[in-house]
Write an enzyme that holds these catalytic residues in place. Structure first.
Site, PDB file in Angstrom:
ATOM      1  N   SER A 254     -43.101  11.166 -27.628  1.00  0.00           N
ATOM      2  CA  SER A 254     -44.363  11.900 -27.546  1.00  0.00           C
ATOM      3  C   SER A 254     -44.779  12.118 -26.094  1.00  0.00           C
ATOM      4  O   SER A 254     -43.982  12.597 -25.298  1.00  0.00           O
ATOM      5  CB  SER A 254     -45.403  11.119 -28.340  1.00  0.00           C
ATOM      6  N   HIS A 395     -44.358  12.230 -37.005  1.00  0.00           N
ATOM      7  CA  HIS A 395     -44.356  11.925 -35.580  1.00  0.00           C
ATOM      8  C   HIS A 395     -44.250  10.405 -35.384  1.00  0.00           C
ATOM      9  O   HIS A 395     -45.216   9.674 -35.632  1.00  0.00           O
ATOM     10  CB  HIS A 395     -45.695  12.446 -35.033  1.00  0.00           C
TER      11      HIS A 395
HETATM   12  C1  GCU Z   1     -51.178  14.381 -28.862  1.00  0.00           C
HETATM   13  C2  GCU Z   1     -50.816  15.444 -27.861  1.00  0.00           C
HETATM   14  C3  GCU Z   1     -49.310  15.586 -27.714  1.00  0.00           C
HETATM   15  C4  GCU Z   1     -48.683  14.227 -27.440  1.00  0.00           C
HETATM   16  C5  GCU Z   1     -49.118  13.250 -28.493  1.00  0.00           C
HETATM   17  C6  GCU Z   1     -48.689  11.815 -28.251  1.00  0.00           C
HETATM   18  O1  GCU Z   1     -50.817  14.794 -30.133  1.00  0.00           O
HETATM   19  O2  GCU Z   1     -51.409  16.641 -28.255  1.00  0.00           O
HETATM   20  O3  GCU Z   1     -48.995  16.461 -26.669  1.00  0.00           O
HETATM   21  O4  GCU Z   1     -47.281  14.342 -27.378  1.00  0.00           O
HETATM   22  O5  GCU Z   1     -50.529  13.201 -28.525  1.00  0.00           O
HETATM   23  O6  GCU Z   1     -48.377  11.433 -27.149  1.00  0.00           O
HETATM   24  O7  GCU Z   1     -48.759  11.051 -29.214  1.00  0.00           O
END
Ligand code: GCU
Length: 417
Positions: A254, A395
């Site tokens: 992420s 995710h």
């Molecule tokens: C949010 C953000 C993303 C990121 C994510 C994370 O969703 O919008 O860009 O990758 O957090 O780090 O969990």
């Protein structure tokens, strides 16, 4: 109760803040027509036809474009950084691992920011081992339930607090320490909040505060700082004779996947880079305008990127780069991009297409890129020098992901299993 609160806090970190907003495009048919900038054409319009021109001219040009427009410029290695072995247990995890805990102080100031490096190496290794290095979200004690991991301090809602016993191992499924060790690799993890806390206004509490002169539209943001912190961890690993510093693989999920890609681009000592669900500002193509957009990043996380990045809010087509060029900066080193099917906010297809579009640079350098423009199905990994998989589910980083990371690392780092 504390554990539940902690898990909720960790979960909220990973929530796509604006995922359900009506103005977010999740419709493939609404992806605009776009032309990607060509990584193999110099700023003066001349083609890049050989590795020499790539290395001497084009790669530095692209790196510079990412510094000045996206992640900002980071300072050189600090002269007064020290590393201290604070703890070692040669029989950790029931005898399976050597555990080292190292404290890195970024300056000689008494109030200097410090990072704790948790390092596990397989017990009984016959020589230096390859190591996975990555930042963690919740503190080193969340990486494994091992009672020997020191409880440091963690940031919660902008306040630094003592880490709690009940959070031990809360992120163990995303680290798979025992699986990694069983395959002959070490694993090193660092709490990203030790480098700089992740909130707008966190800068005075992290490494960027040590460089008050670094200001302006091209100066580093938090992602730059976290990536720089990974390079500092590498400064430590290269000194450890039990670690094969030529085989250190970066893994990030992420926002920390964005960080891993940037660290791998900036620091060629990293032998391999894994980006897991890194999305916008990471592996996925900005010009697709699918899922999260540059403006979302700059609005929700104004501290992550350099100030110049805001110029591209709603104007992704004006970026002088796109994210396939970030992946290309890692060439000829192996890079593995992973998506999750339900993580549309991160634009899995955009992540795949960026990995594919880095291919010509790999080819120029004598390596095989993804070798296809057709996105593979779920759980059908591609493992050339550029690799890719999309996994079912949300995710996250899961055991399935780690199994593939290990396959990919085995293929390219040739560890003894
Ligand atoms: C949010 C953000 C993303 C990121 C994510 C994370 O969703 O919008 O860009 O990758 O957090 O780090 O969990």
């Amino acid at each position: 109760m504390t554990r539940i609160l902690f898990l909720l806090a960790l979960f909220s970190l990973c929530l796509p803040a604006a995922a359900q907003r009506a103005d977010v495009n999740y419709d493939e048919a609404k992806v605009p027509k776009y032309v990607l900038p060509d990584p193999l054409v110099l700023a003066d319009g001349k083609p890049v036809r050989d590795a020499r021109t790539w290395n001497a001219r084009r790669r530095p040009e692209i790196l510079e474009l990412f510094r000045s427009n996206v992640y900002g410029r980071s300072p050189a290695r600090p002269e007064k950084m020290t590393f201290e072995l604070a703890e070692i247990d040669p029989r950790a995890l029931g005898g399976k691992a050597v555990r080292k805990q190292i404290v890195g102080s970024f300056s000689d100031r008494t109030d200097s920011p410090r990072m704790g490096i948790l390092l596990y190496l397989p017990a009984g290794a016959k020589g230096p081992v390859p190591v996975f290095l990555g930042l963690n979200f919740g503190g080193n004690h969340t990486v494994n339930a091992d009672p020997g991991i020191r409880l440091g301090q963690v940031w919660q809602k902008g306040v630094k607090q003592a880490a709690v016993e009940t959070a031990r191992g809360a992120a163990a499924h995303s680290w798979q320490v025992e699986m990694i060790l069983a395959c002959g690799y070490g694993v090193a993890s660092i709490y990203y909040g030790d480098i700089e806390p992740d909130f707008n206004g966190g800068k005075p509490h992290g490494v960027r505060a040590l460089y008050p002169g670094e200001t302006g539209a091209e100066s580093w943001g938090s992602i730059g700082a976290w990536a720089w912190g990974l390079s500092r961890a590498m400064d430590c690993l290269v000194k450890d004779k039990a670690v094969d510093a030529k085989r250190v693989a970066l893994m990030g999920h992420s926002r920390l996947g964005k960080t891993a890609l940037w660290a791998g681009a900036e620091d060629t000592r990293f032998a391999l880079v894994i980006s897991n669900d890194s999305g916008e500002g990471g592996a996925s193509l900005a010009r697709r305008k699918f899922g999260e957009r540059v403006k979302n990043l700059n609005t929700s996380f104004p501290h992550w990127f350099c100030a110049n990045y805001t110029k591209f809010n709603d104007r992704e087509e004006d970026l002088p780069i796109d994210q396939h060029m970030l992946i290309a900066l890692i060439a000829p080193r192996p890079v593995y991009v992973c998506s999750a099917q339900e993580d549309q906010w991160a634009d899995p297809r955009g992540e795949f297409l960026a990995a594919a579009a880095a291919g010509p640079v790999y080819q120029l350098l004598g390596k095989k890129g993804l070798g296809t423009d057709r996105m593979p199905g779920v759980h059908e990994p591609i493992m050339n020098t550029v690799g890719y998989h999309i996994r079912a589910g949300k995710h996250d980083v899961t055991a399935y992901d780690w199994e593939r990371f290990l396959d990919f690392a085995d293929k390219h780092l040739a560890a003894q299993r």
